[in-house]
Design an enzyme around this catalytic site. Sequence first.
Site, mmCIF file in Angstrom:
data_model
loop_
_atom_site.group_PDB
_atom_site.id
_atom_site.type_symbol
_atom_site.label_atom_id
_atom_site.label_comp_id
_atom_site.label_asym_id
_atom_site.label_seq_id
_atom_site.Cartn_x
_atom_site.Cartn_y
_atom_site.Cartn_z
ATOM 1 N N ASN A 7 0.870 -1.168 0.000
ATOM 2 C CA ASN A 7 0.000 0.000 0.000
ATOM 3 C C ASN A 7 0.912 1.224 0.000
ATOM 4 O O ASN A 7 1.525 1.549 1.014
ATOM 5 C CB ASN A 7 -0.917 -0.003 1.229
ATOM 6 N N GLU A 34 -3.911 1.898 -2.954
ATOM 7 C CA GLU A 34 -4.013 3.318 -2.608
ATOM 8 C C GLU A 34 -3.143 4.173 -3.525
ATOM 9 O O GLU A 34 -2.331 4.967 -3.071
ATOM 10 C CB GLU A 34 -3.690 3.563 -1.126
ATOM 11 N N ASP A 147 -4.220 -4.834 0.833
ATOM 12 C CA ASP A 147 -4.578 -4.238 2.117
ATOM 13 C C ASP A 147 -6.014 -4.646 2.421
ATOM 14 O O ASP A 147 -6.951 -4.121 1.826
ATOM 15 C CB ASP A 147 -4.435 -2.717 2.030
ATOM 16 N N ASN A 149 -7.442 -4.356 5.411
ATOM 17 C CA ASN A 149 -8.012 -3.537 6.477
ATOM 18 C C ASN A 149 -8.714 -4.373 7.539
ATOM 19 O O ASN A 149 -9.813 -4.039 8.004
ATOM 20 C CB ASN A 149 -8.963 -2.487 5.890
ATOM 21 N N ASP A 218 -2.103 -6.069 6.000
ATOM 22 C CA ASP A 218 -1.762 -6.390 4.616
ATOM 23 C C ASP A 218 -1.470 -7.881 4.541
ATOM 24 O O ASP A 218 -0.581 -8.385 5.232
ATOM 25 C CB ASP A 218 -0.547 -5.586 4.163
ATOM 26 N N ASP A 247 2.713 4.635 5.300
ATOM 27 C CA ASP A 247 2.532 4.113 6.652
ATOM 28 C C ASP A 247 2.415 2.586 6.650
ATOM 29 O O ASP A 247 2.324 1.961 7.707
ATOM 30 C CB ASP A 247 1.327 4.747 7.357
ATOM 31 N N HIS A 248 2.419 1.971 5.464
ATOM 32 C CA HIS A 248 2.479 0.522 5.312
ATOM 33 C C HIS A 248 3.892 0.120 4.902
ATOM 34 O O HIS A 248 4.649 0.922 4.345
ATOM 35 C CB HIS A 248 1.526 0.039 4.214
#
Length: 257
Positions: A7, A34, A147, A149, A218, A247-248
């Site tokens: 991501n 993303e 991802d 989530n 993930d 941030d991943h």
Amino acid sequence: MKIATYNVNGINGRLPVLLRWLAEAQPDVVCLQELKAPDEKFPEKAIRDLGYEAIWHGQKSWNGVAILSRIGAIHETMRGLAGDPADDQSRYIEAAVNGVLIGALYLPNGNPRPGPKFEYKLRWFDRLIDHAATLVSSGLPVILAGDFNVMPTERDVYKPERWIDDALFAPDVRAAYARLLDQGWTDALRARHPDETIYTFWDYFRNAYGRNAGLRIDHILLSPILAERLEDAQVDAHVRGWEKTSDHAPVWVTLRN
């Protein structure tokens, strides 16, 4: 064969990070999420210059998924999930690459919960489960990567008691992930690291990365025939420490030929 998911949290704003990681890790196939870019803004040339072909399903400012390959042609088989003709969010793309069918996905976040965004997440998850059932029953070598989530268990989240009301840790979301696995999919990271604390996401706030206060959201899922070929599964956690990074962190598996 090395297959990764990442991501990127904005492919153009973080393109130097993506290119640096691609050059360092040299994955054969990559699923990206993303993108946060419309189709015409996808940085195709920069990625081709590193030796990767690409297909993508973009969307202005939000969402967006892509598949990259440096080991042969990408034969697209699906763009978007079936089951809701009104759904215009760019969250799924699927293609055959080098004899493996790869579904790249970005499952909705779902917050705030309760509310329409959470209901959309559950509906999207149900559509994914329906499609995944068809894939796994085909007997083909299939990967679902992206991802999701969702933190599947308490082991997958730092201080789980703080996430009780969050859409990423909701009981019905975790149950949906369990239903997906029950079809016969193997969670590659957890298969290789059954008892380890292993994360793929660290918030930008409160020094989360420095404290290793992360989440495992993930995932790379392998169909039964591919699970037999699993050699390794890892997280390139150091990439999260780079300047202006997502941030991943990238997640990858290696498969025996």
